[in-house]
Design an enzyme around this catalytic site. Sequence first.
Site, PDB file in Angstrom:
ATOM      1  N   HIS A  20       3.560  -0.750   2.459  1.00  0.00           N
ATOM      2  CA  HIS A  20       3.968   0.537   2.343  1.00  0.00           C
ATOM      3  C   HIS A  20       2.692   1.002   3.586  1.00  0.00           C
ATOM      4  O   HIS A  20       2.734   1.531   4.656  1.00  0.00           O
ATOM      5  CB  HIS A  20       3.620   1.589   1.558  1.00  0.00           C
ATOM      6  CG  HIS A  20       5.249   1.668   1.369  1.00  0.00           C
ATOM      7  ND1 HIS A  20       5.643   2.982   0.926  1.00  0.00           N
ATOM      8  CD2 HIS A  20       5.740   0.902   0.146  1.00  0.00           C
ATOM      9  CE1 HIS A  20       6.520   3.488   0.879  1.00  0.00           C
ATOM     10  NE2 HIS A  20       6.787   2.254  -0.008  1.00  0.00           N
ATOM     11  N   ASP A 119       1.552   8.709   3.914  1.00  0.00           N
ATOM     12  CA  ASP A 119       3.031   8.181   3.350  1.00  0.00           C
ATOM     13  C   ASP A 119       3.159   9.388   2.694  1.00  0.00           C
ATOM     14  O   ASP A 119       3.447  10.270   1.901  1.00  0.00           O
ATOM     15  CB  ASP A 119       2.165   6.685   1.948  1.00  0.00           C
ATOM     16  CG  ASP A 119       3.652   5.997   1.903  1.00  0.00           C
ATOM     17  OD1 ASP A 119       3.709   4.732   2.352  1.00  0.00           O
ATOM     18  OD2 ASP A 119       4.729   6.344   1.189  1.00  0.00           O
TER      19      ASP A 119
HETATM   20  C1  U2F Z   1       8.937  -2.472  -0.203  1.00  0.00           C
HETATM   21  O1  U2F Z   1       9.353  -3.615   0.619  1.00  0.00           O
HETATM   22  P1  U2F Z   1       9.028  -5.286   0.575  1.00  0.00           P
HETATM   23  O2  U2F Z   1       7.211  -4.927   0.829  1.00  0.00           O
HETATM   24  O3  U2F Z   1       9.256  -6.121  -0.899  1.00  0.00           O
HETATM   25  O4  U2F Z   1      10.238  -6.198   1.081  1.00  0.00           O
HETATM   26  P2  U2F Z   1      10.067  -5.871   2.709  1.00  0.00           P
HETATM   27  O5  U2F Z   1      10.488  -4.362   3.200  1.00  0.00           O
HETATM   28  O6  U2F Z   1      11.080  -6.255   3.274  1.00  0.00           O
HETATM   29  O7  U2F Z   1       8.941  -6.321   4.204  1.00  0.00           O
HETATM   30  C2  U2F Z   1       7.934  -7.635   3.525  1.00  0.00           C
HETATM   31  C3  U2F Z   1       6.835  -7.620   4.834  1.00  0.00           C
HETATM   32  O8  U2F Z   1       6.500  -9.002   4.764  1.00  0.00           O
HETATM   33  C4  U2F Z   1       7.191  -9.541   5.591  1.00  0.00           C
HETATM   34  C5  U2F Z   1       8.266  -9.977   6.261  1.00  0.00           C
HETATM   35  C6  U2F Z   1       8.557  -8.240   6.132  1.00  0.00           C
HETATM   36  O9  U2F Z   1       7.257  -7.076   7.290  1.00  0.00           O
HETATM   37  O10 U2F Z   1       7.637  -9.920   7.494  1.00  0.00           O
HETATM   38  N1  U2F Z   1       6.453 -11.155   5.385  1.00  0.00           N
HETATM   39  C7  U2F Z   1       5.596 -12.307   5.968  1.00  0.00           C
HETATM   40  O11 U2F Z   1       5.378 -11.888   6.985  1.00  0.00           O
HETATM   41  N2  U2F Z   1       6.016 -13.574   5.498  1.00  0.00           N
HETATM   42  C8  U2F Z   1       6.219 -13.944   4.748  1.00  0.00           C
HETATM   43  O12 U2F Z   1       6.731 -15.493   3.236  1.00  0.00           O
HETATM   44  C9  U2F Z   1       7.103 -12.821   3.737  1.00  0.00           C
HETATM   45  C10 U2F Z   1       7.198 -11.561   3.610  1.00  0.00           C
HETATM   46  C11 U2F Z   1      10.386  -2.346  -1.453  1.00  0.00           C
HETATM   47  F1  U2F Z   1      10.724  -3.120  -1.653  1.00  0.00           F
HETATM   48  C12 U2F Z   1      11.063  -2.281   0.086  1.00  0.00           C
HETATM   49  O13 U2F Z   1      12.167  -1.532  -1.261  1.00  0.00           O
HETATM   50  C13 U2F Z   1      11.281  -1.413   0.616  1.00  0.00           C
HETATM   51  O14 U2F Z   1      12.511  -1.069   1.631  1.00  0.00           O
HETATM   52  C14 U2F Z   1       9.901  -1.606   1.741  1.00  0.00           C
HETATM   53  C15 U2F Z   1       9.630  -0.411   2.753  1.00  0.00           C
HETATM   54  O15 U2F Z   1       9.410   1.096   2.417  1.00  0.00           O
HETATM   55  O16 U2F Z   1       8.739  -1.633   0.917  1.00  0.00           O
END
Ligand code: U2F
Length: 450
Positions: A20, A119
């Site tokens: 976020h 946010d």
């Molecule tokens: C929450 O999301 P998350 O943080 O669990 O997952 P993503 O929205 O997919 O974002 C993960 C980010 O971490 C980065 C990747 C994404 O930008 O490129 N990343 C990385 O750089 N290297 C790695 O080895 C692994 C990941 C929530 F859980 C979701 O349900 C929501 O959709 C989201 C947005 O609100 O937030």
Amino acid sequence: QVRASNDLHVAVLAFPFGSHAGPLLSLVRRIAAAAPNVTFSFFSTDKSNATVFSGMKKEDLGNIKPYNVHDGYPNNHVPSGQPLEPVNLFINAMPGNYRQAMEKVVAENGKNFSCLLTDAFLWFGGEMAEQMYAKWVPLWTAGPFSLFSHLVTDVLRQKIGCNDVREDQNIDFLRGFSAVKVADLPIGIVTGDLEAPFSVMIYKMGLMLPRATAVAINSFHEIEPLIVDELKSRFQQLLNVGPFILTTPQPFIPDDYGCLEWLSKHGNASVAYISFGTVITPPAHELTALANSLEECEFPFLWSFRGNAEKQLPEGFLERTRTKGKVVPWAPQTEILKHPSVGVFVTHSGWNSILETIVGGVSMICRPFFGDQKLNTRLLETLWGIGVGIDNGVFTKDAMVKALKLTLSSEKGKIMRQKIVAFKESAMKAAQPDGDSSRNIKTLIELVTT
Ligand code: U2F
């Protein structure tokens, strides 16, 4: 009242969990660079600030200054170890914790806030802004479908009920939602504990967002025009300003483990890349099933693994798969997804991952866990045809082998990859200088900095 630009002070209020605060900071960096005389104060917890500002030098930050807000932990609190505890403690402490930190900053620099860029979760932003004679501009960090489901929560509760809910029914009474099942909705709308701090926060958000000066979203219009139009009709202004990986400066992630070089040794669209984002690690039995499926198939794989791979994966797995697999603790995901060797992404369907995959032109195997992830999976699989779920929704060896074969070596997999090209093209178009998202960014800059 018109203020001189060097008198303008924007409070940026981040939600300090998951992905976020990072995307919000990316957006703020884009806005702040266009308005060098305006002051941006960025509020999040010390832990979250340490993560999102890590590696950034003072000159990278320019007119953005981070400030810590209290994380809500009582003095001498002994953590219970429950994953939701930090989130609940934080939600219970807000908005007081933000207010306290914000008052201190205003007392320090003497500039009242002219705009609150928050946010979207922070439902109290509207009232706070009104009291400060400031604008409220919330950012929704996920996609338009999930946002819409939170806006129409009262309708969903009324039509579906909240007790003994039939989860397999389709939501055919909402325009654009007929392919969605009740089970796909985020927990806290009609299922789960509706009184839990998180559910209450999101519910209040749905009621408050229509009061915002404008709502920004990390998305682009063409992704789902019908739902975007529904949102537009409910907000004073909706600004699609994504995908952020194309429209905002991105944090630099070093390739410490040589993932890109490793990928270059493999054939076109042959590798499965695996990551479950910043919050989730699948349960032990699913990790085992996923590992066993990778071992059984011939496909090479690259796994960004949160946790201790040595301990959590089956004994000897890392050794036995050494020639075709690479397991790393963190990876430059956006670069990986753009690499031609990657043929499929095994994902939890987090929104940032989806946008990054669209821009990379890669299809997906989805194992959603919470929040918007089931809804996203439904879109990817049923509506857009660029991803597949897993039989029965959890990793088993056979189901995963089937999904890998389908996406990496079948005709259907090829068609999925072709379909995603159309999404990629509209994302790229939106982010071009005269594209919809670029124009909206200009509008947003104007709104926030005048
Ligand atoms: C929450 O999301 P998350 O943080 O669990 O997952 P993503 O929205 O997919 O974002 C993960 C980010 O971490 C980065 C990747 C994404 O930008 O490129 N990343 C990385 O750089 N290297 C790695 O080895 C692994 C990941 C929530 F859980 C979701 O349900 C929501 O959709 C989201 C947005 O609100 O937030």
